[in-house]
Design an enzyme around this catalytic site. Structure first.
Site, PDB file in Angstrom:
ATOM      1  N   GLY A  24      -7.506  -9.190  -3.294  1.00 19.03           N
ATOM      2  CA  GLY A  24      -6.178  -9.770  -3.465  1.00 19.03           C
ATOM      3  C   GLY A  24      -5.464  -8.991  -4.546  1.00 19.03           C
ATOM      4  CD  GLU A  25      -1.862  -7.920  -8.305  1.00 17.57           C
ATOM      5  OE1 GLU A  25      -1.967  -6.726  -8.648  1.00 17.57           O
ATOM      6  OE2 GLU A  25      -1.856  -8.869  -9.112  1.00 17.57           O
ATOM      7  CB  CYS A  41     -10.981  -5.331  -3.333  1.00 17.53           C
ATOM      8  SG  CYS A  41      -9.726  -4.051  -3.198  1.00 17.53           S
ATOM      9  NE  ARG A  77      -4.957  -3.500 -10.876  1.00 12.73           N
ATOM     10  CZ  ARG A  77      -3.825  -4.174 -11.069  1.00 12.73           C
ATOM     11  NH1 ARG A  77      -3.346  -4.323 -12.265  1.00 12.73           N
ATOM     12  NH2 ARG A  77      -3.180  -4.692 -10.047  1.00 12.73           N
ATOM     13  NE  ARG A 102      -1.459  -2.664  -2.886  1.00  9.25           N
ATOM     14  CZ  ARG A 102      -1.119  -2.742  -4.179  1.00  9.25           C
ATOM     15  NH1 ARG A 102      -0.752  -1.653  -4.830  1.00  9.25           N
ATOM     16  NH2 ARG A 102      -1.119  -3.883  -4.798  1.00  9.25           N
ATOM     17  CG  HIS A 158     -11.267  -5.807   1.588  1.00 12.98           C
ATOM     18  ND1 HIS A 158     -10.871  -7.035   1.134  1.00 12.98           N
ATOM     19  CD2 HIS A 158     -10.547  -4.898   0.897  1.00 12.98           C
ATOM     20  CE1 HIS A 158      -9.942  -6.889   0.209  1.00 12.98           C
ATOM     21  NE2 HIS A 158      -9.723  -5.603   0.046  1.00 12.98           N
ATOM     22  CD  GLU A 167     -13.056  -9.320   2.816  1.00 12.23           C
ATOM     23  OE1 GLU A 167     -13.976  -8.569   2.447  1.00 12.23           O
ATOM     24  OE2 GLU A 167     -11.891  -9.249   2.364  1.00 12.23           O
TER      25      GLU A 167
HETATM   26  N1  GLN Z   1      -4.784  -3.367  -5.757  1.00 16.62           N
HETATM   27  C1  GLN Z   1      -5.339  -4.656  -6.011  1.00 16.62           C
HETATM   28  C2  GLN Z   1      -5.435  -4.918  -7.511  1.00 16.62           C
HETATM   29  O1  GLN Z   1      -5.264  -4.039  -8.274  1.00 16.62           O
HETATM   30  C3  GLN Z   1      -6.683  -4.793  -5.353  1.00 16.62           C
HETATM   31  C4  GLN Z   1      -6.512  -4.688  -3.878  1.00 16.62           C
HETATM   32  C5  GLN Z   1      -7.446  -5.528  -3.074  1.00 16.62           C
HETATM   33  O2  GLN Z   1      -8.084  -6.454  -3.567  1.00 16.62           O
HETATM   34  N2  GLN Z   1      -7.459  -5.274  -1.781  1.00 16.62           N
HETATM   35  O3  GLN Z   1      -5.694  -6.022  -7.890  1.00 16.62           O
END
Ligand code: GLN
Length: 177
Positions: free
Chosen positions: A45-46, A77, A98, A126, A160, A162
């Site tokens: 996620g983020e 991630c 990151r 990402r 990922h 999943e």
């Molecule tokens: N770019 C996201 C971050 O820096 C990580 C991306 C992801 O979890 N698919 O948090």
């Protein structure tokens, strides 16, 4: 009972994969959800948003303690970033970079050797990578860069698992539980 951190990001697919392997799953949104967990998944996620929510919900400190006390973790991630970065949980002694692949290569697939499993399909979105794995055990590399490590009962991935329908990494995690 396996927890899946459900504050933000790609948690549903982890739940499905774990359930398909016979695990009981609970979504984790507040400190009381942590009671009695045998393992936890930190989804993608983020990481900035997830870290903020971890602090706002009061989950950060108890979760940090449980991980330091040996709670098995599968982190993917953004979850890898949360474990590594000191302003978040800071329990995995590696350095991460990151959004390490830039915009052009922000998302891609690869099939590479994963230690103990064999060739494994990896989806990067990402993604971060581990720029310094320190003393942790390197489980996979893509293009010379570390994309998976293990440290005690933590398995942390740039990609990922999943999203590929290949549940062997989730199975490896459940084996550590
Ligand atoms: N770019 C996201 C971050 O820096 C990580 C991306 C992801 O979890 N698919 O948090």
């Amino acid at each position: 009972m396996i927890g899946v951190l459900a504050l933000q990001g790609a948690f549903i697919e982890h739940e499905k994969t774990l359930r398909s392997l016979g695990a009981e799953v609970r979504e984790i949104r507040q400190p009381r959800d942590l009671a009695g967990l045998q393992g936890i998944v930190l989804p993608g996620g983020e990481s900035t948003a997830q870290g903020k929510l971890l602090r706002e919900t009061g989950l950060a400190e108890p979760l940090r303690k449980m991980i330091l006390d040996g709670l098995p973790v599968l982190a993917t991630c953004a979850g890898l970033i949360l474990l590594a970065e000191k302003e978040h949980l800071g329990v995995l002694p590696v350095t991460v970079r990151r959004n390490a692949y830039g915009r052009q290569l922000g998302s891609f697939n690869a099939k590479k050797e994963f230690k103990g499993i064999g060739p494994y399909p990896m989806v990067f979105i990402r993604a971060p990578y581990v720029s310094d794995p320190g003393q942790t055990e390197v489980l996979a590399k893509v293009g010379g860069r570390v994309v998976a490590v293990r440290h005690k009962k933590i398995i942390a991935l740039s990609f990922h698992p999943e999203l590929t329908g290949d549940n062997r990494i989730h199975r490896m995690f459940l084996d550590t539980v």
